[in-house]
Each structure stands twice: as structure tokens, then as C-alpha cells.
Design an enzyme around this catalytic site. Structure first.
Site, PDB file in Angstrom:
ATOM      1  CG  HIS A  69      -0.353   0.137   2.537  1.00  0.00           C
ATOM      2  ND1 HIS A  69      -0.136   1.354   3.152  1.00  0.00           N
ATOM      3  CD2 HIS A  69       0.072  -0.797   3.413  1.00  0.00           C
ATOM      4  CE1 HIS A  69       0.397   1.160   4.342  1.00  0.00           C
ATOM      5  NE2 HIS A  69       0.537  -0.132   4.527  1.00  0.00           N
ATOM      6  CG  ASP A 187       3.431   0.659   7.554  1.00  0.00           C
ATOM      7  OD1 ASP A 187       2.952   0.090   6.559  1.00  0.00           O
ATOM      8  OD2 ASP A 187       2.810   0.840   8.612  1.00  0.00           O
ATOM      9  CD  GLU A 221      -2.457  -1.452   5.694  1.00  0.00           C
ATOM     10  OE1 GLU A 221      -2.335  -2.434   6.457  1.00  0.00           O
ATOM     11  OE2 GLU A 221      -2.061  -0.301   5.997  1.00  0.00           O
ATOM     12  CG  ASP A 242       2.180  -3.613   5.482  1.00  0.00           C
ATOM     13  OD1 ASP A 242       2.965  -2.741   5.899  1.00  0.00           O
ATOM     14  OD2 ASP A 242       0.961  -3.419   5.391  1.00  0.00           O
ATOM     15  CG  HIS A 322       1.978   3.182  12.367  1.00  0.00           C
ATOM     16  ND1 HIS A 322       0.631   2.974  12.558  1.00  0.00           N
ATOM     17  CD2 HIS A 322       2.248   2.690  11.119  1.00  0.00           C
ATOM     18  CE1 HIS A 322       0.117   2.364  11.493  1.00  0.00           C
ATOM     19  NE2 HIS A 322       1.085   2.186  10.614  1.00  0.00           N
TER      20      HIS A 322
END
Length: 350
Positions: A69, A187, A221, A242, A322
Site C-alpha cells: 500500500h 510502512d 490500507e 508490508d 508508525h
């Protein structure tokens, strides 16, 4: 055959520098489309704005699908405050502490870009003392300080800024001589770059795959539904590429390809996981198997949508997921090699 990691890293750097929070991915998908055209790979666009590229194989009845993604974490303008600063609504699963102090860009409805910085409302220790550190990092206590001479709501509105405008974070992409790649949005733009590298190698080498394979570049995503529709009817195996998250209790590091056994949705297909593990061992790859309790992928989203498919998840090991992330060229290389080995292997027998 060997995927060019130089191409992968270069592609990632270009992708990372194109703002693409979930819901605002037209520009980055345009870049992906242009790159596929350069590589000579045919593709289609979905109604949701995703791209499905297809490489014909010897067996067209039972196909594979690989997905990565291109959408990222981000934010939207929630409120224009009376002092000329902005409140944010976050897009994706992360906390405000992960973006405190980060430079950001507000994109207005007209396309104007206004830069700023994400700060606590009590950022100055010279004014607030110890309270500056103790203040909770919530949407009520965090704000965007715009790089414009604005002191009230009306002046901000005059810039064209409105509630609902997208806010993206400065990725600060850095590639070190020691092989580390550090940036926001590894990511999952690193894995998008890996899939592009795989496609480049397949096209240049003229390799004939045993099964027709679809490459699904999804764009939603991070909000849970990127690759859970528009899956071609002939797909029987679905592999999400991923990332592998690093932390206490995890086996994954920044140099390996991580193979996911289970995430928040439940176990991944055991047969496919075992197949990937055997391929990694047969090709002397650095790999680890892990469980991610706070993770969900496009593969698990597809299962929840009712697709009758075999699903798996792999990706390069990524530190500080993240947040401000980091991986290594070795992790990209191990992941690319596992993808190539998988594409040339036999499918599981039902």
C-alpha cells in the site's frame, strides 16, 4: 535473477517524498502508474483509486496476488482556532507523540501548500516549566503552528485553509552510507518499491511465471480497506508485502524479512506461512517469524470481506513503526528475494 536494491531505494525515496495520507493519494498513484508504464507492465485502476498490474503466467486459471500500500498516516484540519493555529484529526493508527515537533504541510482545496509544525499547546518550558512535559498529548493539547503571519481564524481562512484539508508529515528521507534507510512512511512505501523492483526484474529478464500474478497497489490500507475489493476472480493466493514491526518480545530486526504468523485478525494461512519459511531457508535468506497483536494487513481485510483465498504477510523489518521509521538495505534485499522465490514456486495444493 536479482532485484536491484539501488532501484528499490531510489524508488522508495521518490515515493516517500510524495505526500499521500489515506484519502489523498491521487498524486502518488499517478507516479506509480507512470513507473509501470515505463516498465511496460499493463494495469487497471479501480473505482477506489488503486492500481492492479498483471503479469501473465503459464497458468491463468489459478492466479496469485501480491499487494503493498502506498497510502500513509496523516491528518486533517479539525478546527481553525481563534489564535490562528489548527487542531488535527489523525488519519491512521498512531499517537500524537509520534509526530510532535514534526514539520508538516497543509494542502488546501485549491492545491495551495502551507507549511507548519506540530506542537504541544504548552511547548515552551520557559513559560510552562515542568507542565510542558507533563501535558497529555491529545487532540485537545496539540496544534499546528503555521508558517504564515496569522493570529486569528479569519487570517487562516484567507490562506484558503478549511476544515477537512489534508495534512502530511515531512518524511525526512535519509539513506546512510552504512545501508540504513530512515524516513516516515517506510510502512509501506518500501514494499511498494520492492514490488516495482520485482516487476522491473521480471520485465528485463523475460522470466515466465508459473501463474498469472496480479500486483495490487492499494491506497486505503491505513484505514482498513485498501485491498479488500477488486480482487480478480481467479486469485487463490494473496500475499501482502508490508512490514515487520520491531520491539520487545519480537524476533524481527532491521536486516531480515519478517514472516507473520498471526496479527490482530488471527492466524495467517499455516500452509502458506510454512511454504514461505521453506523458501526462505532454501534460499539462505535472513528471515524471522513473528506475531503482531496490534497489526492488520490488506490480506486480513480481504479475508474479512469474504474472499475465499489463501493469505499471507511478509515484509522488511522496520524499527519504530508508525513513528520515524528505519530499515536496512539487507531487509529490503531479503524481502525482494523471498518475493521472487515465491513467484517462481508452485502453489499450495488444496
Amino acid at each position: 535473477m536479482s532485484v536491484s536494491i539501488e532501484y528499490v531505494v531510489e524508488s522508495f525515496c521518490q515515493l516517500a517524498n510524495i505526500p499521500s495520507p489515506s484519502g489523498n493519494t491521487v498524486k502518488v498513484m499517478g507516479w506509480v502508474a507512470q513507473e509501470l508504464e515505463k516498465l511496460g507492465v499493463s494495469f487497471k485502476r479501480t473505482n477506489k483509486g488503486a492500481i492492479v498490474a498483471t503479469v501473465p503466467g503459464a497458468n491463468e486459471e489459478k492466479a496469485r496476488l501480491l499487494t503493498a500500500h502506498v497510502d500513509t498516516l496523516g491528518a486533517m484540519v479539525k478546527e481553525i482556532k481563534s489564535n490562528g493555529r489548527l487542531k488535527l484529526a489523525l488519519i491512521g493508527g498512531f499517537e500524537f507523540n509520534a509526530v510532535e515537533g514534526e514539520h508538516c504541510v497543509v494542502e488546501t482545496g485549491s492545491g495551495r501548500l502551507v507549511t507548519g509544525t506540530i506542537l504541544s499547546t504548552k511547548a515552551s518550558v520557559h513559560v510552562y516549566g515542568r507542565e510542558a512535559g507533563k501535558a497529555e498529548r491529545t487532540d485537545q493539547n496539540m496544534e499546528v503552528r503555521l508558517d504564515e503571519k496569522v493570529t486569528n481564524k479569519q487570517e487562516v481562512q484567507a490562506l484558503g485553509i478549511s476544515v477537512g484539508d489534508f495534512v502530511s508529515f515531512d518524511p525526512r528521507v535519509t539513506v546512510t552510507e552504512s545501508g540504513f534507510v530512515k524516513s516516515r512512511h517506510i510502512d509501506d512505501k518500501a514494499s511498494v518499491a520492492i514490488l516495482l523492483g520485482v516487476l522491473k526484474e521480471l520485465q528485463e529478464s523475460g522470466t515466465k511465471l508459473p501463474y498469472t500474478t496480479h500486483f495490487f497497489i492499494s491506497n486505503n490500507e491505513e484505514i482498513g480497506y485498501g485491498g479488500n475489493s477488486s480482487i480478480p476472480a481467479n486469485v487463490v493466493e494473496y500475499l501482502a508485502v508490508d512490514m515487520g514491526a520491531i520491539g520487545d518480545g519480537q524476533t524481527t530486526d532491521e536486516y531480515c524479512v519478517s514472516i507473520c504468523a498471526k496479527d490482530s485478525s488471527g492466524p495467517y494461512h499455516y500452509g502458506l506461512r510454512s511454504h514461505l519459511t521453506k523458501l526462505a531457508e532454501a534460499n539462505s535468506l535472513n528471515y524471522q517469524v513473528d506475531i503482531y497483536p496490534y497489526y492488520g494487513s490488506d490480506a486480513s481485510a480481504a479475508l474479512k470481506s469474504g474472499y475465499d483465498i489463501v493469505h499471507g504477510l511478509i515484509g522488511p523489518g522496520v524499527d519504530a513503526s508508525h513513528s520515524h521509521e528505519r530499515t536496512h538495505r539487507e531487509a529490503l534485499d531479503n524481502t525482494a528475494k523471498l518475493v521472487m522465490a515465491y513467484l517462481q514456486s508452485e502453489q499450495l495444493q488444496a
